[in-house]
Design a protein around this motif. Structure first.
Motif, PDB file in Angstrom:
ATOM      1  N   PRO A  20       1.080  -1.314  -0.103  1.00 54.06           N
ATOM      2  CA  PRO A  20      -0.107   0.350   0.270  1.00 54.06           C
ATOM      3  C   PRO A  20       1.125   1.293   0.014  1.00 54.06           C
ATOM      4  CG  PRO A  20      -1.284  -1.431   1.621  1.00 54.06           C
ATOM      5  CD  PRO A  20       0.442  -1.621   1.397  1.00 54.06           C
ATOM      6  N   LEU A  21       1.839   1.455   1.040  1.00 55.64           N
ATOM      7  CA  LEU A  21       2.732   2.737   0.962  1.00 55.64           C
ATOM      8  C   LEU A  21       3.394   2.644  -0.198  1.00 55.64           C
ATOM      9  CD1 LEU A  21       4.572   4.577   2.180  1.00 55.64           C
ATOM     10  CD2 LEU A  21       6.041   2.575   2.765  1.00 55.64           C
ATOM     11  N   LEU A  22       3.776   1.694  -1.547  1.00 58.08           N
ATOM     12  CA  LEU A  22       4.349   1.584  -2.568  1.00 58.08           C
ATOM     13  C   LEU A  22       3.338   2.300  -3.919  1.00 58.08           C
ATOM     14  CD1 LEU A  22       6.490  -1.188  -3.066  1.00 58.08           C
ATOM     15  CD2 LEU A  22       6.710   1.149  -3.337  1.00 58.08           C
ATOM     16  N   ALA A  23       2.208   1.934  -3.357  1.00 58.46           N
ATOM     17  CA  ALA A  23       1.080   2.570  -4.686  1.00 58.46           C
ATOM     18  C   ALA A  23       0.906   3.201  -4.257  1.00 58.46           C
ATOM     19  CB  ALA A  23      -0.597   1.291  -3.861  1.00 58.46           C
ATOM     20  N   ARG A  24       0.334   4.040  -2.926  1.00 54.68           N
ATOM     21  CA  ARG A  24      -0.036   5.810  -2.400  1.00 54.68           C
ATOM     22  C   ARG A  24       0.985   6.429  -3.275  1.00 54.68           C
ATOM     23  NH1 ARG A  24      -0.131   4.986   3.193  1.00 54.68           N
ATOM     24  NH2 ARG A  24      -0.379   6.953   3.644  1.00 54.68           N
ATOM     25  N   GLU A  26       3.472   5.774  -5.765  1.00 52.61           N
ATOM     26  CA  GLU A  26       3.272   5.632  -7.217  1.00 52.61           C
ATOM     27  C   GLU A  26       2.138   6.722  -7.066  1.00 52.61           C
ATOM     28  OE1 GLU A  26       5.036   5.057  -8.897  1.00 52.61           O
ATOM     29  OE2 GLU A  26       6.506   3.371  -8.524  1.00 52.61           O
ATOM     30  N   GLN A  27       1.099   6.761  -6.931  1.00 50.19           N
ATOM     31  CA  GLN A  27      -0.436   7.536  -7.248  1.00 50.19           C
ATOM     32  C   GLN A  27       0.382   8.773  -6.955  1.00 50.19           C
ATOM     33  OE1 GLN A  27      -3.903   6.750  -5.093  1.00 50.19           O
ATOM     34  NE2 GLN A  27      -5.120   7.864  -6.378  1.00 50.19           N
ATOM     35  N   LEU A  28       1.000   9.294  -5.524  1.00 56.37           N
ATOM     36  CA  LEU A  28       1.056  10.704  -5.270  1.00 56.37           C
ATOM     37  C   LEU A  28       2.254  11.490  -5.536  1.00 56.37           C
ATOM     38  CD1 LEU A  28       0.706  12.847  -3.051  1.00 56.37           C
ATOM     39  CD2 LEU A  28       2.378  11.740  -1.906  1.00 56.37           C
ATOM     40  N   ALA A  29       3.221  10.471  -5.935  1.00 52.62           N
ATOM     41  CA  ALA A  29       4.007  11.194  -7.440  1.00 52.62           C
ATOM     42  C   ALA A  29       3.233  11.186  -8.700  1.00 52.62           C
ATOM     43  CB  ALA A  29       5.380   9.734  -7.146  1.00 52.62           C
ATOM     44  N   ARG A 111       2.876   9.552   7.255  1.00 49.02           N
ATOM     45  CA  ARG A 111       2.838  11.383   6.387  1.00 49.02           C
ATOM     46  C   ARG A 111       4.579  11.144   5.628  1.00 49.02           C
ATOM     47  NH1 ARG A 111      -0.188  14.816   4.781  1.00 49.02           N
ATOM     48  NH2 ARG A 111      -1.961  12.928   4.862  1.00 49.02           N
ATOM     49  N   ALA A 112       5.225  10.909   6.644  1.00 51.71           N
ATOM     50  CA  ALA A 112       6.358  11.112   6.653  1.00 51.71           C
ATOM     51  C   ALA A 112       7.250  10.299   5.826  1.00 51.71           C
ATOM     52  CB  ALA A 112       7.345  10.849   6.962  1.00 51.71           C
ATOM     53  N   ARG A 113       6.596   8.580   5.407  1.00 52.81           N
ATOM     54  CA  ARG A 113       6.620   7.838   5.058  1.00 52.81           C
ATOM     55  C   ARG A 113       6.605   7.995   2.941  1.00 52.81           C
ATOM     56  NH1 ARG A 113       6.293   3.621   9.869  1.00 52.81           N
ATOM     57  NH2 ARG A 113       8.023   3.386  10.560  1.00 52.81           N
ATOM     58  N   LEU A 114       4.681   8.894   3.524  1.00 51.38           N
ATOM     59  CA  LEU A 114       4.674   8.887   2.000  1.00 51.38           C
ATOM     60  C   LEU A 114       5.428   9.566   1.450  1.00 51.38           C
ATOM     61  CD1 LEU A 114       2.704   8.126  -0.482  1.00 51.38           C
ATOM     62  CD2 LEU A 114       1.133   9.685   1.383  1.00 51.38           C
ATOM     63  N   LEU A 115       6.074  10.567   1.749  1.00 49.73           N
ATOM     64  CA  LEU A 115       6.092  11.809   1.389  1.00 49.73           C
ATOM     65  C   LEU A 115       7.885  11.609   1.048  1.00 49.73           C
ATOM     66  CD1 LEU A 115       4.989  14.872   3.423  1.00 49.73           C
ATOM     67  CD2 LEU A 115       4.199  14.717   1.189  1.00 49.73           C
ATOM     68  N   GLY A 116       8.711  10.390   1.440  1.00 49.69           N
ATOM     69  CA  GLY A 116       9.575  10.381   0.882  1.00 49.69           C
ATOM     70  C   GLY A 116      10.060   9.378   0.526  1.00 49.69           C
ATOM     71  N   LEU A 117       9.067   8.135   0.561  1.00 49.04           N
ATOM     72  CA  LEU A 117       8.973   7.922  -1.070  1.00 49.04           C
ATOM     73  C   LEU A 117       8.433   8.010  -2.397  1.00 49.04           C
ATOM     74  CD1 LEU A 117      10.120   4.520  -0.931  1.00 49.04           C
ATOM     75  CD2 LEU A 117       7.561   4.129  -0.359  1.00 49.04           C
ATOM     76  N   ALA A 118       7.414   9.172  -1.976  1.00 46.98           N
ATOM     77  CA  ALA A 118       7.414   9.796  -3.217  1.00 46.98           C
ATOM     78  C   ALA A 118       8.339  10.441  -4.111  1.00 46.98           C
ATOM     79  CB  ALA A 118       6.257  10.028  -2.729  1.00 46.98           C
ATOM     80  N   THR A 119       9.045  11.430  -2.999  1.00 47.11           N
ATOM     81  CA  THR A 119      10.187  11.945  -3.290  1.00 47.11           C
ATOM     82  C   THR A 119      11.294  11.333  -4.158  1.00 47.11           C
ATOM     83  OG1 THR A 119      10.075  13.953  -1.181  1.00 47.11           O
ATOM     84  CG2 THR A 119      12.075  13.203  -2.786  1.00 47.11           C
ATOM     85  N   ASP A 272      -2.897  16.688   8.630  1.00 48.23           N
ATOM     86  CA  ASP A 272      -4.240  17.188   7.805  1.00 48.23           C
ATOM     87  C   ASP A 272      -4.168  18.602   6.687  1.00 48.23           C
ATOM     88  OD1 ASP A 272      -3.587  19.440   9.219  1.00 48.23           O
ATOM     89  OD2 ASP A 272      -5.464  20.418  10.146  1.00 48.23           O
ATOM     90  N   ASP A 273      -3.164  18.709   6.106  1.00 48.61           N
ATOM     91  CA  ASP A 273      -2.822  19.389   4.988  1.00 48.61           C
ATOM     92  C   ASP A 273      -2.716  18.725   3.584  1.00 48.61           C
ATOM     93  OD1 ASP A 273      -3.345  21.957   5.939  1.00 48.61           O
ATOM     94  OD2 ASP A 273      -1.637  22.151   6.574  1.00 48.61           O
ATOM     95  N   SER A 274      -2.985  18.832   2.307  1.00 51.22           N
ATOM     96  CA  SER A 274      -2.452  18.069   1.547  1.00 51.22           C
ATOM     97  C   SER A 274      -1.046  17.862   0.944  1.00 51.22           C
ATOM     98  CB  SER A 274      -2.933  18.663  -0.099  1.00 51.22           C
ATOM     99  OG  SER A 274      -1.911  18.047  -0.954  1.00 51.22           O
ATOM    100  N   ALA A 275      -0.798  16.079   1.606  1.00 49.09           N
ATOM    101  CA  ALA A 275       0.252  15.351   0.692  1.00 49.09           C
ATOM    102  C   ALA A 275       0.631  15.640  -0.290  1.00 49.09           C
ATOM    103  CB  ALA A 275      -0.267  14.358   0.852  1.00 49.09           C
ATOM    104  N   GLN A 276       0.136  15.872  -1.108  1.00 44.54           N
ATOM    105  CA  GLN A 276       1.079  16.765  -2.772  1.00 44.54           C
ATOM    106  C   GLN A 276       0.910  18.148  -2.799  1.00 44.54           C
ATOM    107  OE1 GLN A 276      -3.046  16.857  -5.563  1.00 44.54           O
ATOM    108  NE2 GLN A 276      -1.230  17.601  -7.094  1.00 44.54           N
ATOM    109  N   ALA A 277       0.836  19.246  -1.710  1.00 40.60           N
ATOM    110  CA  ALA A 277       1.264  20.232  -1.638  1.00 40.60           C
ATOM    111  C   ALA A 277       2.253  20.015  -1.096  1.00 40.60           C
ATOM    112  CB  ALA A 277       0.346  21.011  -0.923  1.00 40.60           C
ATOM    113  N   ALA A 278       2.890  19.033   0.354  1.00 38.81           N
ATOM    114  CA  ALA A 278       3.972  19.346   0.597  1.00 38.81           C
ATOM    115  C   ALA A 278       5.250  18.349  -0.779  1.00 38.81           C
ATOM    116  CB  ALA A 278       3.664  18.343   1.992  1.00 38.81           C
ATOM    117  N   LEU A 279       4.899  17.411  -1.008  1.00 38.69           N
ATOM    118  CA  LEU A 279       5.264  16.599  -1.951  1.00 38.69           C
ATOM    119  C   LEU A 279       5.961  17.258  -3.150  1.00 38.69           C
ATOM    120  CD1 LEU A 279       7.189  14.216  -3.244  1.00 38.69           C
ATOM    121  CD2 LEU A 279       4.739  13.575  -4.847  1.00 38.69           C
ATOM    122  N   LEU A 280       5.002  18.325  -3.463  1.00 38.53           N
ATOM    123  CA  LEU A 280       4.732  19.605  -4.440  1.00 38.53           C
ATOM    124  C   LEU A 280       6.134  20.628  -3.927  1.00 38.53           C
ATOM    125  CD1 LEU A 280       5.016  20.348  -7.347  1.00 38.53           C
ATOM    126  CD2 LEU A 280       2.926  22.169  -6.783  1.00 38.53           C
TER     127      LEU A 280
END
Length: 291
Positions: A20-24, A26-29, A111-119, A272-280
């Motif tokens: 799920p982490l990989l899928a999320r 990938e989707q976020l990236a 959230r931190a892992r999601l952002l780190g992996l998407a980056t 509670d903010d958008s993960a997409q904004a943080a990744l961008l």
């Protein structure tokens, strides 16, 4: 996905988070455009890009003697995509990161892992090398490295606060640190100082739960660290709010001054903010923007 299958065999509970982490991630990236933002980068290829002054570590054969003969300084002729950038990542896996003030919110660690992996996914797709700070997972290219990062981040640390790794910093590389930065700052200061001394430029992203920003607690409350090492009970939690917010403000100020002194960029993200904004923000800042 062999590495992910191996992880699944080791522990069902541990592995349940990896796919799920990989899928999320990938989707976020996929929500962030991979355009070059008007910037050309040095890397593998034959197209001439620019001359730059020779640096320590450049071999003699890299020197362009015709260009260098025009003056007293030696120059290197860089070609586009000649040297992929190495980016070292540190995502805090301490117990404090597993906090969430509401069941509908992501834990800071998730959230931190999601952002780190998407980056990492974005960087790998851009031809960069990514890895962990320290010596356990040096920067490499390719999707297999993304799997390795996901595996590494699927494990939690037992201590309340996990200090950033500061060994084996690659000179003139880039780095990304993601944490709540609520633990002792001395290890963070050591890591950023050592990195700056080696010419490493980086990003610090502080991830906080909204409850940690507002301190909404009233009346009888039991405060306990996620790791269980600290426990405090009070009948008037509201009386602690002003002192808590003052300490949080001081911590943010100290982190700001540390980043300013070492030349790192500082960002703040709430779960509670958008993960997409943080990744961008992370991607643009790594790409040379001001963040």
């Amino acid at each position: 996905m062999n590495a992910a299958l191996t992880l699944r065999e080791r522990s069902e509970a541990e592995a349940s988070r990896l796919p799920p982490l990989l899928a999320r991630a990938e989707q976020l990236a996929g929500t962030v455009l991979l355009g070059d933002h008007g910037r050309r980068r040095a890397g593998l290829g034959d197209d001439f890009w620019q001359y730059r002054p020779a640096q320590i570590g450049d071999s003699r054969r890299m020197i362009d003697h015709r260009r260098s003969a025009r003056g007293d300084q030696q120059f290197v002729r860089e070609r586009e995509w000649q040297i992929a950038q190495s980016v070292m990542l540190w995502v805090d896996q301490g117990a404090s990161m597993r906090f969430a003030s509401d069941k509908n919110l992501s834990a800071k660690a998730d959230r931190a892992r999601l952002l780190g992996l998407a980056t990492a996914i974005l960087l790998v797709r851009g031809g960069e090398r990514v890895g962990l700070t320290g010596t356990t997972l040096p920067p490499r290219r390719g999707n297999a490295q993304v799997i390795r990062l996901a595996e590494a981040w699927s494990e939690d640390a037992e201590s309340d606060y996990a200090p950033p790794e500061h060994r084996a910093m690659i000179p003139h590389a880039r780095a990304v640190f993601i944490s709540d930065f609520l633990g002792p700052l001395d290890e963070v200061e050591l890591a950023l100082t050592k990195a700056a001394d080696r010419g490493v430029r980086g990003l610090v992203l502080q991830v906080l739960d909204p409850g940690e920003e507002t301190f909404p607690y009233r009346g009888r409350t039991i405060f306990e660290s996620v790791g269980g090492s600290v426990r405090h009970e009070t009948l008037k939690a509201g009386d602690l709010r002003e002192r808590y917010l003052e300490r949080l403000a001081k911590r943010k100020d100290a982190l700001t001054r540390l980043c300013r002194a070492t030349g790192w960029q500082l960002g703040l993200h709430h779960t509670d903010d958008s993960a997409q904004a943080a990744l961008l923000w992370l991607y643009r800042a790594l790409d040379g923007g001001t963040g």
